[in-house]
Design an enzyme around this catalytic site. Structure first.
Site, short mmCIF file in Angstrom:
data_model
loop_
_atom_site.label_atom_id
_atom_site.label_comp_id
_atom_site.label_asym_id
_atom_site.label_seq_id
_atom_site.Cartn_x
_atom_site.Cartn_y
_atom_site.Cartn_z
N ASP A 114 -4.01 -2.61 -1.65
CA ASP A 114 -4.93 -3.75 -1.53
C ASP A 114 -6.13 -3.45 -0.63
O ASP A 114 -7.23 -3.96 -0.88
CB ASP A 114 -4.20 -5.05 -1.14
CG ASP A 114 -3.39 -4.92 0.13
OD1 ASP A 114 -3.36 -3.81 0.71
OD2 ASP A 114 -2.78 -5.93 0.54
N GLY A 115 -5.95 -2.58 0.38
CA GLY A 115 -7.07 -2.22 1.26
C GLY A 115 -8.16 -1.50 0.48
O GLY A 115 -9.32 -1.92 0.46
N ASP A 138 4.90 0.09 -1.51
CA ASP A 138 5.33 -1.24 -1.04
C ASP A 138 5.47 -2.25 -2.18
O ASP A 138 6.09 -3.29 -2.01
CB ASP A 138 4.31 -1.80 -0.03
CG ASP A 138 4.11 -0.87 1.15
OD1 ASP A 138 5.03 -0.10 1.46
OD2 ASP A 138 3.01 -0.90 1.74
N GLY A 181 7.57 -0.93 3.67
CA GLY A 181 7.20 -2.06 2.82
C GLY A 181 6.15 -2.98 3.43
O GLY A 181 5.79 -4.00 2.83
N GLN A 285 10.22 8.30 2.34
CA GLN A 285 10.09 7.45 1.15
C GLN A 285 8.80 7.70 0.38
O GLN A 285 8.65 7.32 -0.77
CB GLN A 285 10.12 5.96 1.56
CG GLN A 285 11.45 5.52 2.09
CD GLN A 285 11.33 4.27 2.95
OE1 GLN A 285 11.61 3.18 2.51
NE2 GLN A 285 10.90 4.43 4.20
O1 F6P Z 1 1.63 1.12 2.65
C1 F6P Z 1 2.47 2.22 2.60
C2 F6P Z 1 3.15 2.44 3.93
O2 F6P Z 1 4.02 3.55 3.80
C3 F6P Z 1 3.88 1.23 4.48
O3 F6P Z 1 5.11 1.00 3.88
C4 F6P Z 1 3.97 1.60 5.95
O4 F6P Z 1 4.06 0.43 6.74
C5 F6P Z 1 2.65 2.29 6.19
O5 F6P Z 1 2.19 2.76 4.94
C6 F6P Z 1 2.74 3.46 7.14
O6 F6P Z 1 1.47 3.95 7.38
P1 F6P Z 1 1.19 5.36 8.09
O7 F6P Z 1 1.39 6.43 7.07
O8 F6P Z 1 -0.21 5.25 8.54
O9 F6P Z 1 2.17 5.51 9.22
#
Ligand code: F6P
Length: 363
Positions: A114-115, A138, A181, A285
């Protein structure tokens, strides 16, 4: 046709399947030129890109990550720039538009959550012919029933739950598995059901620690001397707040969630006196090879995005609704995350087999 493609936000299994499909179809069907933008919008700001030809995207279908690189910090509308010791945010969107024009790009494909898609929508409003492809583990993008990456994440989280199951049984412990998520509980709900979690905690249903403790103790008394709890990183106690791991100041979405599994584990051990351990699935994940489902979905989405460009349906992303691919206005996506509805069929089915959602919900 000269088409640019970028992958923005967190990486996700299936991105390379999309890049491959877009490139191959555009070349085979339309003899188009494909320009791969490096590191999401970062590459559009700083003019970093490369030509993608048929050979370059051959053999990437099974690869995790994105061959183009990505960034979940680069927002051209709010780009962090160092000024002395301070960081100031600047609007560099005009620079991006100029760079696209210099490159002679006819259309831009933005693959993201969405971003990224909200930023893409802003560029569309400024006259850039943009097409979107929904991406996120997510599964929280509006306008599509499923996004690629989700299936792989659920698969990996389920394997994690399966593995803690046997050690929980052997040691008569409570094992908590924290999954990703953001503010949506899709991964926890699906992996929790697939892995046979006794308790599933999602952000949409605030939990009551006393209800969880009661269930764990009663299982113990009945001879089931272990319990499996699957908790989404965005879950919170009723009346309480989310657990923030850290704040990434110059990110589009500064808050990084994580750690709620440990908070819950400590409290639960104190109340029940039963040994409790927490495992955080984290970036496992998101990494590695995509499932066949995500490879197929990525291929379909990439191919349909070229169809949208061909029919000049800009300002839309390809959504999957009730098993059909449909154009969805980017405006819809920009309205925020798609959460798990409380009347979702899987919640009802899980309740009907005795799964607890931490709030006394019954089938
Ligand atoms: O949006 C995908 C995601 O993996 C989320 O589930 C998680 O909260 C976030 O990105 C983690 O972000 P980063 O990789 O910046 O730690």
């Amino acid at each position: 046709m000269k088409i640019a493609i970028l992958t923005g936000g967190g990486d996700c299994p299936g991105l390379n399947a999309v890049i491959r499909a877009v490139t191959k179809k555009a070349i085979l069907d339309h003899n188009a030129q494909i320009i791969g933008i490096e590191d999401g919008f970062e590459g559009l700001i700083h003019n970093r890109h490369r030509k993608l030809d048929y050979e370059q995207v051959s053999g990437i279908l099974t690869l995790g990550g994105t061959i183009l690189g990505t960034s979940n910090i680069a927002n051209p509308y709010k780009y962090p720039v160092k000024q002395g010791k301070k960081i100031v945010f600047k609007d560099l969107s005009t620079q991006v538009i100029q760079n696209l024009k210099k490159l002679g790009i006819d259309s831009l494909i933005c693959v993201g959550g969405d971003g990224t898609l909200s930023i893409a929508y802003k560029f569309y409003q400024k006259g850039i012919p943009v097409v979107g492809i929904p991406k996120t583990i997510d599964n929280d993008i509006r306008g599509t029933d499923v996004s690629f990456g989700f299936d792989t994440a659920v698969h990996i989280a389920t394997e994690g739950i399966d593995r803690v199951h046997t050690t929980a049984q052997s040691h008569h412990r409570v094992m908590i598995v924290e999954v990703m998520g953001r503010h949506a509980g899709w991964i926890a709900l699906h992996a929790g059901v697939a892995g046979g979690g006794d308790i599933i905690l999602i952000p949409e249903i605030p939990y009551d620690i006393n209800i969880i403790a009661k269930l764990v103790k009663s299982r113990h008394k009945k001879g089931k001397r272990f319990s499996i709890i699957v908790i989404a990183e965005g879950a919170k106690p009723s009346g309480g707040d989310i657990t923030v791991k850290k704040t990434v100041k110059d990110s589009v979405e500064p808050i990084r969630l994580g750690g709620v599994g440990f908070v819950l584990g400590n409290q639960l051990e104190q109340i029940t006196g039963i040994e409790t351990r927490t495992v955080v699935m984290g970036h496992l994940q998101r990494g590695g090879t995509p499932t066949s489902f995500d490879r197929i979905l990525g291929t379909e989405l990439g191919s349909k995005a070229i169809d949208l460009i061909k029919s000049k349906k800009f300002g839309h992303m390809v959504g999957l609704q009730m098993n059909s691919f449909v154009p969805v206005p980017l405006e819809t996506v920009a309205q925020g995350a798609r959460l798990v509805p409380l009347d979702h069929s899987l919640i009802k089915s899980a309740c009907s087999v005795g799964t607890c959602f931490g709030n006394g919900l019954k089938s």
